[in-house]
Design an enzyme around this catalytic site. Structure first.
Site, PDB file in Angstrom:
ATOM      1  N   ASP A  32     -17.288 123.969  15.065  1.00 24.63           N
ATOM      2  CA  ASP A  32     -17.199 124.911  16.179  1.00 24.63           C
ATOM      3  C   ASP A  32     -18.353 124.601  17.138  1.00 24.63           C
ATOM      4  OD1 ASP A  32     -16.545 127.193  17.695  1.00 24.63           O
ATOM      5  OD2 ASP A  32     -17.878 128.452  16.502  1.00 24.63           O
ATOM      6  N   GLU A  47     -19.719 127.141  20.035  1.00 25.51           N
ATOM      7  CA  GLU A  47     -20.566 128.296  20.342  1.00 25.51           C
ATOM      8  C   GLU A  47     -20.985 129.019  19.066  1.00 25.51           C
ATOM      9  OE1 GLU A  47     -19.312 130.663  23.895  1.00 25.51           O
ATOM     10  OE2 GLU A  47     -17.614 129.288  23.846  1.00 25.51           O
TER      11      GLU A  47
END
Length: 201
Positions: free
Chosen positions: A7, A9
């Site tokens: 991922d 953020e």
């Protein structure tokens, strides 16, 4: 052959919407995928708030220009890429991610795109594919890769669950408690060691 899916953020860079919410003083925009599992509902909520306050892509990009990767993120990525292929799979948008990829040494990223009017108003968004993180992991597996996945939010759980190994990174207490089967780390050194162990097993 392994490929590691990360991922963006909350894992490599701060949450863009939280940074923007703080910059413009609109606390309602601090809501993220850590709080709301339904991404479509979350994005419609955000777009409505932007419209109410007459804010568009330009204002968000001005905030993004000031965001730096989390301390140690680039070094973590560089070391990770020395022993495994890496793809960042994010529900963010190409219009947001570009400047951040430059600061991270241009890793490969798969993300979505915003629909933007000539005025700069964000009118909608286009997902690259349905359940993009899970779909991407399954596609990689279909061409012969074993996947390792790590993320911090509800929208990362699909790819974590579908992978040969999955790890939570700087996640919430709620998610960690609900998914105790996945090791939860807060330091890059811990995540790096865990991924290396899987790759070398």
């Amino acid at each position: 052959m392994f490929i590691t899916c990360l991922d963006l953020e909350g894992v490599l860079v701060p949450e863009i919407w939280i940074a923007f919410a703080d910059a413009v003083g609109i606390p309602e925009l601090r809501r993220t995928t850590r709080d709301e599992p339904d991404y479509d509902k979350l994005m419609k909520y955000r777009i409505n708030i932007l419209k109410e306050h007459n804010l568009g892509l330009k204002e968000i990009q001005e905030t993004i220009a000031k965001i730096e990767p989390m301390p140690g993120a680039k070094q973590f990525l560089d070391e990770l890429r020395s022993f495994t292929q890496v793809i960042i799979i994010s529900d963010t948008f190409s219009q947001f991610a570009g400047p951040l990829m430059a600061k991270l040494g241009y890793p490969t990223i798969f993300c979505n795109s915003l629909e933007v009017a000539p005025s700069g108003e964000i009118t909608g968004y286009k997902m690259r594919c349905e359940k993009s993180k899970l779909t991407t992991v399954k596609a990689l597996q279909s061409i012969g890769y074993d996947t390792i996945a790590s993320g911090d939010s509800f929208n990362d759980l699909g790819m974590i669950q579908a992978s040969k190994a999955g790890f939570l990174f700087r996640s919430t207490e709620k998610i960690i408690k609900e998914y105790p089967q996945y090791p939860a780390f807060t330091e890059y050194s811990e995540l790096l060691a865990a991924i290396k162990k899987v790759v070398n097993s």
